[in-house]
Design a protein around this motif. Structure first.
Motif, PDB file in Angstrom:
ATOM      1  N   PRO A  23       4.730   1.436  62.673  1.00 45.00           N
ATOM      2  CA  PRO A  23       4.094   2.179  63.405  1.00 45.00           C
ATOM      3  C   PRO A  23       4.542   4.376  63.280  1.00 45.00           C
ATOM      4  O   PRO A  23       3.157   4.849  63.657  1.00 45.00           O
ATOM      5  N   MET A  76       5.859  -3.657  59.361  1.00 48.19           N
ATOM      6  CA  MET A  76       5.297  -2.822  60.927  1.00 48.19           C
ATOM      7  C   MET A  76       6.460  -1.523  60.719  1.00 48.19           C
ATOM      8  O   MET A  76       7.735  -1.693  60.854  1.00 48.19           O
ATOM      9  N   ALA A  89      19.109   7.079  56.972  1.00 49.95           N
ATOM     10  CA  ALA A  89      16.989   6.786  57.173  1.00 49.95           C
ATOM     11  C   ALA A  89      17.884   8.851  57.069  1.00 49.95           C
ATOM     12  O   ALA A  89      17.416   9.007  58.552  1.00 49.95           O
ATOM     13  N   ALA A 142      14.199   9.971  58.603  1.00 52.63           N
ATOM     14  CA  ALA A 142      13.668   9.131  60.001  1.00 52.63           C
ATOM     15  C   ALA A 142      13.431   9.998  61.626  1.00 52.63           C
ATOM     16  O   ALA A 142      14.762  11.079  61.483  1.00 52.63           O
ATOM     17  N   SER A 143      12.700   9.814  61.977  1.00 57.69           N
ATOM     18  CA  SER A 143      12.382  10.843  63.077  1.00 57.69           C
ATOM     19  C   SER A 143      13.114  10.476  64.470  1.00 57.69           C
ATOM     20  O   SER A 143      13.730  10.965  65.664  1.00 57.69           O
ATOM     21  N   VAL A 177      13.494   1.841  63.010  1.00 61.86           N
ATOM     22  CA  VAL A 177      13.451   2.911  62.615  1.00 61.86           C
ATOM     23  C   VAL A 177      11.662   3.310  62.314  1.00 61.86           C
ATOM     24  O   VAL A 177      11.001   3.430  62.109  1.00 61.86           O
ATOM     25  N   ASP A 178      11.871   4.318  63.490  1.00 55.25           N
ATOM     26  CA  ASP A 178      10.466   4.377  63.555  1.00 55.25           C
ATOM     27  C   ASP A 178       9.797   3.661  63.801  1.00 55.25           C
ATOM     28  O   ASP A 178       8.140   3.179  63.236  1.00 55.25           O
ATOM     29  N   GLY A 179      10.086   2.926  64.257  1.00 56.07           N
ATOM     30  CA  GLY A 179       8.625   1.666  64.750  1.00 56.07           C
ATOM     31  C   GLY A 179       9.231   0.575  64.436  1.00 56.07           C
ATOM     32  O   GLY A 179       8.805  -0.491  64.700  1.00 56.07           O
ATOM     33  N   ALA A 180       9.876   0.541  62.924  1.00 54.32           N
ATOM     34  CA  ALA A 180      10.287  -0.719  62.225  1.00 54.32           C
ATOM     35  C   ALA A 180      11.630  -1.444  62.741  1.00 54.32           C
ATOM     36  O   ALA A 180      12.796  -0.666  62.617  1.00 54.32           O
ATOM     37  N   GLU A 181      11.004  -2.510  62.758  1.00 50.57           N
ATOM     38  CA  GLU A 181      12.467  -3.116  63.575  1.00 50.57           C
ATOM     39  C   GLU A 181      13.202  -3.985  62.791  1.00 50.57           C
ATOM     40  O   GLU A 181      12.755  -4.897  62.084  1.00 50.57           O
ATOM     41  N   VAL A 182      14.082  -3.468  62.087  1.00 56.23           N
ATOM     42  CA  VAL A 182      14.815  -3.982  60.684  1.00 56.23           C
ATOM     43  C   VAL A 182      16.486  -4.592  61.310  1.00 56.23           C
ATOM     44  O   VAL A 182      16.688  -3.402  62.314  1.00 56.23           O
ATOM     45  N   ILE A 186      23.448   3.376  60.338  1.00 53.28           N
ATOM     46  CA  ILE A 186      22.718   3.408  59.100  1.00 53.28           C
ATOM     47  C   ILE A 186      22.141   4.532  58.540  1.00 53.28           C
ATOM     48  O   ILE A 186      21.947   6.052  59.281  1.00 53.28           O
ATOM     49  N   ASP A 214      11.163   5.743  56.003  1.00 51.19           N
ATOM     50  CA  ASP A 214      11.875   6.691  56.510  1.00 51.19           C
ATOM     51  C   ASP A 214      12.924   7.472  55.396  1.00 51.19           C
ATOM     52  O   ASP A 214      13.777   7.777  56.457  1.00 51.19           O
TER      53      ASP A 214
END
Lengths: 407, 407
Positions: free
Chosen positions: A51, A49, B50, B53-54, B94-99, B48, A95
């Motif tokens: 988004p 995921m 990235a 990323a936005s 990161v842009d909606g990815a929960e990592v 981190i 990203d």
């Protein structure tokens, strides 16, 4: 026209095979995670995921690198071509952030807790838990006068250990660079491999010690390597310093601790060392510097000559204190020298190990050369190495020089 | 004006304190990782890479949720306010990815391999490895007739176990929801806590068994819960099914296996069970359903009444088969009932446990109520629970009802 028609039929049948729709969650997933999935064609379907991401990429370290495709629900997916059997490390790039997949068990590799997917091998159950007695894996902590710190190791004890009063031989078994002492159990399934081998009667009951391959002498300050690519000069210096510290820790602290803590047979005839990749290099360094301590030596995809050679050539007359200068004396002293490699390893690694094998053959140095068919610089190669190597340890008769193949 | 000036001075001194620049890599980092860092004010600096990323957000599960700020080198950073001591789970979005954070050791929590940062507690070394004898943690595998599968558990054996012929009492110690059997060792440092307690002489040498808290009966099909938030109805049903399966596996398979495999004293007077959160619920369910097997009971931030009560009230006369209907008989039968909670736990959890304590007090049910000062629904609370709970186990005299506080 006929050949085109046949081509179309082939392409169609390939599509049907690919769309078999029998994707199942990988055995390496965390509890309840539906992705990644593997199908009967050994293709891997990865999903994450993300988004709001612009670009998501799938990065199998020894396999395909693919763009993932955004789906309507905000997830990104990619399906690989058929992959070799075994455990494949991967990360996902969101990203620009190289991260792990939350659906995967975390395995320590590449210096971090990475993801991996288990692709089953048809007919191979030698590394799966079977209905045989199971040994225990013990976590131990010992204080090292070399590193000035508490160190952690894993010890496999075969199923009969606790109930017996007997003493047993010991195999020291090392992980690769970027991995740690958990690798042989978590990734390698070494405990199940040994359970199964010992249950079959082919392999002597033994104690297997898996140490942490990184050591720094007390007071040594590790340089800041953040941002530098793994394997660049700074890493090599740290690795060499650490290999020396590791050698001292193993020979001066760990081995005495193990011999004091467990019922070992504490002599060179009953002590082996093997390791994969970096662990193979460590094995060659430690064992050849201490042939008073070891008589069985295994390099699983491990280069012997990185530290011993100058100018790209390994002089067997002088390398390793001249241990191999006299092939007959060497064969009497070293009961087993094992050189293993996967046939699909990267060319540089494969050729280095093949060259070593050729040099040993030419010099008449007794050894076993084992090729794992169709596998790369990955765990399936090393699982097979262990499966073939362990039965040759601590047997009453000497091992003939031979060349093996297998999967 | 004067109050404003004082305010400025306070603000400045706070800034100076914040800019102490003594950030050091967290002890919970992977080898060589420079981030996250912790300073002497218990602030945490997370970083981190990235570059594309936005939006990147830092998510401490029981702590601050913060926007991270992009730096010129493509990294993103955030510094938290001072945090409570202990191990804090977090993820990065990161842009909606929960990592997870590649710099952190991976700890199994929240149903995945998550990140966590260790914030030291001044003066607290009870969970650190000290210069005392160290016990071993053994990994065991047993085949369960309940689940129809091989199951994995960890067993702590105190330092004197191997060299003795004596039999020892057993504590079954369970992890929380979303965690697994590795939690008490990796996150909780239970082995070091017990090493230190046993070395001090305050705590009886014991065997500690940490089982996997998830079990499914053979043939049970787990519904697909992907996409549903943890704790939603589907999860509760699965949890109840699993708690029943877990209870059967523990009482019918695991306990007999442990009693066969280790030198245990296999009776209720020498068997305890405790657990945190979900593991506390499991403890209450298993022990009260099997008071023939257990006589010491510990709930660490665990709600007793989730399954026993209807309509939000716990009737002690009827709950748990009426085990508490007679306080005098209960006190004779149960040597220790422990109820622990952190003073900074979320209100709903805290009030539930305080209500339980009050109900027990009112009914005259002998128990120990322990409050961990300044800690939330996190591991520092449970480390303290264990430190205070373990010395009360398997002692010759009964424990008085008391209320404890501590950090």
């Amino acid at each position: 026209m006929r050949s085109i028609a046949i081509g179309v039929v082939f392409a169609l049948s390939f599509c049907f095979a690919q769309d078999s729709s029998d994707f199942k969650p990988a055995s390496s997933n965390v509890l309840d995670a539906q992705y990644p999935k593997v199908d009967s064609n050994s293709r891997v379907l990865v999903r994450i995921m993300a988004p709001n991401a612009s670009t998501v990429k799938l990065n199998f370290w020894s396999g395909p690198k693919m763009d993932m495709v955004k789906q309507a629900d905000g997830s990104w997916t990619a399906t690989t071509p058929p992959m070799a059997p075994g455990l494949h490390y991967y990360t996902i790039n969101v990203d620009g952030a190289e991260v792990s997949d939350p659906g995967s068990t975390a395995y320590f590799g590449g210096g971090k807790w990475a993801s991996a997917v288990e692709v089953p091998e048809a007919g191979a159950d030698y590394y799966l838990p079977q209905n045989v007695p199971h040994g225990q894996v013990r976590e131990i902590w010992y204080h090292s006068s070399v590193t000035g710190s508490w160190r952690h190791a894993l010890v496999y004890l075969h199923p009969g250990y606790d109930a017996s009063k007997t003493r047993y031989p010991v195999l020291y078994l090392q992980h690769g660079g970027g991995e740690d002492e958990t690798g042989w159990i978590r990734q390698g399934k070494a405990n199940f491999i040994l359970d199964n081998l010992i249950a079959s009667g082919s392999t002597k009951p033994m104690i297997v010690v898996m140490a942490n391959g990184y050591a720094s002498r007390a007071g040594y300050v590790v340089p800041d390597l953040s941002g530098k690519p793994f394997g660049s000069p700074g890493f090599l210096e740290v690795m060499q310093e650490r290999m020396g510290a590791f050698e001292d820790d193993m020979t001066q602290v760990l081995i005495p601790f193990i011999d004091k803590t467990f019922r070992t047979i504490a002599d060179r005839d009953h002590r082996a060392m093997a390791g994969l990749s970096m662990g193979g290099m460590q094995t060659f360094q430690v064992t050849f510097n201490h042939l008073d301590l070891f008589s069985y030596i295994g390099g699983f995809s491990g280069a012997m000559n990185v530290f011993a050679r100058g100018n790209n050539s390994l002089d067997l007359n002088t390398a390793f204190h001249g241990a191999m200068a006299d092939p007959y004396a060497f064969a009497k002293r070293v009961h087993l020298l094992w050189i293993g490699v996967g046939t699909d390893e990267p060319t540089r690694m494969k050729e280095g190990i093949e060259d070593l094998h050729a040099s040993l053959e030419k010099a008449g140095i007794q050894h076993v050369f084992y090729e794992s068919s169709g596998t790369s610089h990955e765990w399936q190669t090393w699982r097979r190495d262990l499966r073939e190597f362990a039965p040759r340890l601590f047997q009453p008769v000497g091992q003939p020089s031979s060349v093996g193949h297998g999967k």
